[in-house]
Motif scaffolding. Structure first.
Motif, PDB file in Angstrom:
ATOM      1  N   GLU A 132       0.104   4.280   1.397  1.00 26.75           N
ATOM      2  CA  GLU A 132       0.041   5.175   2.560  1.00 26.75           C
ATOM      3  C   GLU A 132       1.227   5.029   3.519  1.00 26.75           C
ATOM      4  O   GLU A 132       1.889   6.031   3.853  1.00 26.75           O
ATOM      5  CB  GLU A 132      -1.284   4.984   3.310  1.00 26.75           C
ATOM      6  CG  GLU A 132      -2.522   5.355   2.503  1.00 26.75           C
ATOM      7  CD  GLU A 132      -3.107   4.174   1.776  1.00 26.75           C
ATOM      8  OE1 GLU A 132      -2.331   3.241   1.450  1.00 26.75           O
ATOM      9  OE2 GLU A 132      -4.334   4.194   1.488  1.00 26.75           O
TER      10      GLU A 132
ATOM     11  N   ARG B 148       0.825  -1.209   0.000  1.00 20.68           N
ATOM     12  CA  ARG B 148       0.000   0.000   0.000  1.00 20.68           C
ATOM     13  C   ARG B 148       0.861   1.262   0.000  1.00 20.68           C
ATOM     14  O   ARG B 148       1.915   1.301   0.623  1.00 20.68           O
ATOM     15  CB  ARG B 148      -0.895   0.003   1.254  1.00 20.68           C
ATOM     16  CG  ARG B 148      -1.912  -1.121   1.297  1.00 20.68           C
ATOM     17  CD  ARG B 148      -2.592  -1.153   2.671  1.00 20.68           C
ATOM     18  NE  ARG B 148      -3.145   0.159   3.017  1.00 20.68           N
ATOM     19  CZ  ARG B 148      -2.890   0.797   4.163  1.00 20.68           C
ATOM     20  NH1 ARG B 148      -2.052   0.275   5.043  1.00 20.68           N
ATOM     21  NH2 ARG B 148      -3.435   1.974   4.412  1.00 20.68           N
TER      22      ARG B 148
ATOM     23  N   GLU C 281       4.137   7.976   4.266  1.00 20.64           N
ATOM     24  CA  GLU C 281       4.428   8.533   5.598  1.00 20.64           C
ATOM     25  C   GLU C 281       5.908   8.323   5.959  1.00 20.64           C
ATOM     26  O   GLU C 281       6.580   9.208   6.486  1.00 20.64           O
ATOM     27  CB  GLU C 281       3.565   7.819   6.640  1.00 20.64           C
ATOM     28  CG  GLU C 281       2.058   7.942   6.447  1.00 20.64           C
ATOM     29  CD  GLU C 281       1.560   9.351   6.754  1.00 20.64           C
ATOM     30  OE1 GLU C 281       0.687   9.835   6.010  1.00 20.64           O
ATOM     31  OE2 GLU C 281       2.098   9.960   7.693  1.00 20.64           O
TER      32      GLU C 281
END
Ligand code: JBK
Length: 237
Positions: free
Chosen positions: A64, A62, A68
């Motif tokens: 995300e 993924r 980050e």
């Protein structure tokens, strides 16, 4: 040099504590931090993958958590080991050894969502590198290889910097065979020239052996040699 490695298997990178890399860290030449990608997940299951758009086998990492992680750790030169990468070579190792900061992203499963690399490329150099044409479980072992090849080039890491000169691929050729005592072992002698004390002859013999080995084992390396790499002696051979 500062190095950050992001992985879902931090324990894979334990060998970074050993040998020359461990010494480089202890002497301050190298600062390495290994991070668990799941640090940057926010769900209770600490999910890092999902099914691929367009269908197909396996899972994709993924975007995300990677976004980050790179927001926090960047900027630096992002290195992504991948079967789809450019071939990792000694010249590339030298180029990376000149970087102040490397960030390694270890992919797993079918790989990392492409948008992670595209988004990172807007604010830092991104290089996908491949060790070779075969399939691994993930990028961790490739990070160990790339880091060893890069770190050993850093000033102060190798006790004798001269060993960087004679080794394979340093001049585009495979290195010559090496021998040590005893002079005779199981009826096999050391080549006489190496015991002659004639340093000119020895240098020529080693050069010839390098050329022969390269021609036999890695003819693909020969055309890449610039003309000036073959000295007058080579041309006469
Ligand atoms: N070949 C491969 C892979 O299958 C997965 C990650 C990294 C690599 N590689 O660097 O060669």
């Amino acid at each position: 040099m500062r190095v950050d490695v992001v992985t879902i298997f931090p324990e894979y990178l334990a060998p970074l504590e050993l040998s020359l890399i461990g010494k480089a860290r202890a002497t301050g030449i190298l600062d390495v931090a290994v991070h668990d990608l799941r640090t940057w997940t926010s769900d209770v299951h600490r999910t890092v993958d999902d099914t691929p758009y367009g269908g197909g086998p396996g899972m994709v990492m993924r975007p995300e958590p990677w976004g980050e992680a790179l927001d926090e750790l960047g900027p630096g030169h992002l290195i992504v080991p991948s079967p789809a990468g450019v071939r990792f070579t000694q010249p590339l190792a030298h180029a990376l050894a000149g970087e102040p900061r490397l960030i390694f992203a270890c992919g797993r499963y079918e790989g990392i969502d492409q948008r992670v690399l595209d988004h990172a490329a807007e604010r830092m150099p991104v290089t996908e590198v491949s060790l070779g044409d075969y399939v691994l479980f993930g990028g961790e072992v490739a990070v160990l290889v790339v880091l060893e090849a890069v770190v050993r080039l850093l000033p102060g890491v190798l006790g004798n910097a001269d060993s960087l000169i004679e080794e394979s691929h340093a001049d585009g050729l495979l290195e010559a065979p090496v021998y040590t005592k005893p002079a005779q072992w199981r009826d096999l002698p050391v080549p006489e020239v190496l015991r002659s004390g004639d340093h000119g002859r020895i240098a020529r013999w080693r050069r010839d052996q390098s050329l022969l080995r390269t021609a036999r084992r890695r003819p693909d390396l020969l055309p890449a040699l610039p003309p000036q790499a073959l000295d007058r002696h080579d041309r006469a051979a």
